[in-house]
Motif scaffolding. Sequence first.
Motif, short mmCIF file in Angstrom:
data_model
loop_
_atom_site.label_atom_id
_atom_site.label_comp_id
_atom_site.label_asym_id
_atom_site.label_seq_id
_atom_site.Cartn_x
_atom_site.Cartn_y
_atom_site.Cartn_z
N THR A 164 0.85 -1.19 0.00
CA THR A 164 0.00 0.00 0.00
C THR A 164 0.89 1.24 0.00
O THR A 164 1.92 1.29 0.68
CB THR A 164 -0.90 0.03 1.25
N TRP A 202 0.53 5.46 0.68
CA TRP A 202 -0.40 6.38 1.32
C TRP A 202 0.17 7.80 1.37
O TRP A 202 1.38 8.01 1.33
CB TRP A 202 -0.77 5.91 2.73
N LYS A 205 -3.85 0.91 -3.29
CA LYS A 205 -3.47 -0.49 -3.14
C LYS A 205 -2.68 -0.93 -4.38
O LYS A 205 -3.02 -0.57 -5.51
CB LYS A 205 -4.70 -1.37 -2.98
#
Length: 475
Positions: A214, A216, A234
Amino acid sequence: MGLLQWDCSLFPGFSQGRVVGEDETGFAECNVFFSGQIPPEGFTEPFHVKICQQYNKEPRFATLYSTKDKIPLYSAFKYAKTAQNEEEDWLVEPQIDDPENDLQEMVHEADIVGSVANLGANQALTSDYVGSGYERGLLNPSLLNEKDFQMATYTLTNAVPLSPSLSKSWHRDIRRVVEQALVPHCSKKDHLYLLVGAIPSNIQVNGKVSVPETLWLAACCDAPEGWSLALVKKMKDENSLADLAVGELEKQLLAGVRLFKGNCGEDNQRQEKMEAIVQAVTQIRSKEQAGTSDSQEAKDNGLVRKVAGIIATPFIKLLELLIYVFVELVKFMFHFLWLVIKRVVSTLLDGVYSLWNGVVFYLTEISMVLISIPCDVGKVIINILQGFLENIQDVAIFTYKILSIPMGFVLHLAAFPYYSICAIPSVLKDIATGIGGTFSLVIDATATLLHGFYYLAAHIAKRFLSSGEALGWQG
């Protein structure tokens, strides 16, 4: 880990890094890249290394690096007016692997192979990405930084393994979200704090560098009307881009993680402001999805072109063969002409060289003959003068003898008449001898003069005849 500082002021274009010691608070001088100068809490593993990334002795951004996963867990920076993207120039930090090493600057990997102990033990190297199918994706994107800041981002401590397509889409999404959704809604641009991070997966590149599962982004606008927002992508879905509260993102990270001081006003943020930001993010996401549909259509069109290309391939190959044969034929003709021209020019040069040598030899011989003529004439003149002097000498001797004859006669006559009378035959004999000697001297002088002229003529004739024969043999 001790305090390590490396200075690249003498190496323009190189970024610097400083591994922050355990006795220092937070990220030291790089705390300015965190809201309230307080870094995230909860990242306490012993393999978490704090790095204050610097360039030209100035802090540029902060990085929390995992020596276990060989990737950064997050990079913290502040938005700056973007500049034209700089050429990539990747560096490594020697003192992460070898704290006792004397190198005090970030360097190219190839420059320290063999000189740094355990190189690559605690960090990823360029060689780890070769042939892996992954590229070095920047957590702190260079395209969101000014020029000097961009140079500092190209360090492997700021890179994670990403597929080329994912790296491209992630950096494109981050740039559009920051510039079109976040910056316009933060009243103080220099109070917009950004954290970009990665959550490691169990997949590793070459059994060493962890691939993120992932990516972020957490943003904090630490202004009077503050707000915070998080975005998540993702790896399994490159087109995904979900927005969520920073608190929700923290739950996906390690237990006890706190990204911003006081959640950056998340509890008191205005609903209208957040709706406007989320709407802007949604519009960006919709454009991306529309772009994805266009990409699919482009792929379908590409399939048609591919089939047409397969059909046309034999004809194209035949045309390429004909072009190749024609090009080789032209090359052969030019090569043949070059050989002919080279041979002709070589023959002409040899002829000119031989002619030049002949002319030089002929002029040399003539010069030698002309130089020798004055010498020969001088020798003849000397011989003539010598003969003339000999003649004068003979005349002087003859004169002396003539003058000495009467004097002796008188003396003899005065001394003794008898002897004088008796000497008459001797005197007459001496007179006859003197007259004969005189004629003999005249004849010798004449013969000597003739001999001198004969010698001069013969010598000149001999020199010309010998030069003519030499020239004849030379020809």
